[in-house]
Design an enzyme around this catalytic site. Structure first.
Site, short mmCIF file in Angstrom:
data_model
loop_
_atom_site.label_atom_id
_atom_site.label_comp_id
_atom_site.label_asym_id
_atom_site.label_seq_id
_atom_site.Cartn_x
_atom_site.Cartn_y
_atom_site.Cartn_z
N PRO A 2 149.54 66.68 15.37
CA PRO A 2 149.54 68.11 15.24
C PRO A 2 150.72 68.60 15.38
O PRO A 2 151.69 68.44 16.29
CB PRO A 2 148.34 68.45 16.28
N GLU A 3 151.16 69.54 14.21
CA GLU A 3 152.23 70.22 14.40
C GLU A 3 151.96 71.70 14.68
O GLU A 3 150.99 72.07 14.82
CB GLU A 3 153.04 70.02 13.01
N LYS A 58 155.20 73.12 20.24
CA LYS A 58 153.92 72.42 20.01
C LYS A 58 153.10 72.71 21.27
O LYS A 58 152.06 71.69 21.35
CB LYS A 58 154.03 71.02 19.43
N HIS A 91 136.08 60.14 26.59
CA HIS A 91 137.34 60.52 26.35
C HIS A 91 137.66 61.77 26.84
O HIS A 91 138.74 62.46 26.49
CB HIS A 91 137.97 60.38 24.98
N ARG A 110 143.76 58.66 22.81
CA ARG A 110 144.94 58.16 23.01
C ARG A 110 145.44 58.32 24.59
O ARG A 110 146.26 57.46 24.90
CB ARG A 110 145.99 58.39 22.17
N ARG A 262 160.13 57.03 10.86
CA ARG A 262 158.78 57.87 10.50
C ARG A 262 158.62 57.77 8.94
O ARG A 262 159.63 57.68 8.22
CB ARG A 262 159.12 59.43 10.75
#
Length: 272
Positions: A2-3, A58, A91, A110, A262
């Site tokens: 996410p940005e 962020k 999770h 993750r 990237r």
């Protein structure tokens, strides 16, 4: 990952749900998510009331009665809301229970997400937030500021724009889009950027990120905001993610490569 637009989308979703609620209990099932001592984290949150929510880079910043809860979603962090009677998901790593008997569950496949509790009135003065650069819509983000901060950067401009100590919140997806809109080769050395180039980068950053915010961000891979709110800006992307795509301006095949490790998409004809 996410940005900035996605982080803003999540924070706005949280605003609608938890403002005014009081924390009754906290359970942590994966200690590494917590920055600092887990027991202090739990103790500092109990009894606190949700006041306001904002973002810094962020990071999501949730201001409480006397503290501030900060959270970084990293790759796949999400917030879900459940009744406490609903069994914990595989999770669900941090569960905050409110006095109205609702749960806010931080779900992270993750396990890369991070949370911390900081003193409310010092939150922007302490690490990690103190090391962040200007927000994309800060009035102090000028061409002069950007050029001065790029002077010692011999890395590609693509890499430099990902440096959160200069402009915070720009990630890989929007980096590609900003450089395409600015007609700048992502491989160009950052210290060669002129004031005119910097002005174009800043203008396009504001245009692209503002539009992404209004559209709820970009849904890439597994990103959703709280309760599965999907962004629509992926329909507006010009180059990023278009592996077999053509440049929307000149029709030439897009270049797909890696810059600083990237994935990078650009047009070698339009971005010289």
């Amino acid at each position: 990952m996410p940005e900035k637009p996605e982080v803003i989308t999540v924070s706005k979703t949280l605003e609608k749900i938890i403002i005014g609620k009081t924390i009754k209990d906290v359970d942590v099932y994966w200690d590494n998510i917590i920055i600092g001592n887990k027991n202090d984290f739990i103790k500092d949150l109990k009894g606190e009331k949700i006041d306001t929510i904002t973002t810094r880079g962020k990071w999501i910043v949730i201001f409480l009665t006397t503290k501030a809860l900060i959270c970084h979603l990293r790759m796949e962090g999400k917030f879900f809301f459940r009744n406490p009677s609903v069994p914990k998901g595989k999770h669900d790593h941090v569960i905050i229970t409110f006095t109205d008997d609702t749960d806010m569950r931080f779900n992270d496949v993750r396990k890369f997400g991070k949370m911390a509790v900081l003193p409310k009135h010092e939150v922007f003065k302490l690490k990690p937030l103190v090391d962040l650069g200007l927000e994309y819509n800060d009035k102090n983000l000028t061409p002069t500021y950007l050029v001065e901060n790029l002077q010692k950067k011999k890395v590609p401009i693509k890499t430099a724009l990902l440096d959160q100590s200069i402009i915070t919140g720009i990630g890989n997806i929007y980096d590609d889009e900003i450089l395409f809109a600015s007609h700048i080769d992502p491989l160009r050395k950052a210290n060669t950027i002129s004031l005119e180039d910097a002005d174009n980068i800043i203008k396009n950053t504001k245009l692209i990120l503002d539009k992404a915010v209004t559209m709820g961000g970009t849904t890439i891979k597994s990103f959703t905001s709280a309760e599965g709110v999907h962004g629509l800006f992926q329909n507006e992307l010009s180059v990023h993610g278009k592996k077999d795509g053509l440049c929307p301006l000149c029709g030439e095949p897009l270049v797909v490569t890696k810059v600083g490790g990237r994935g990078t998409y650009y047009c070698s004809k339009c971005q010289k």
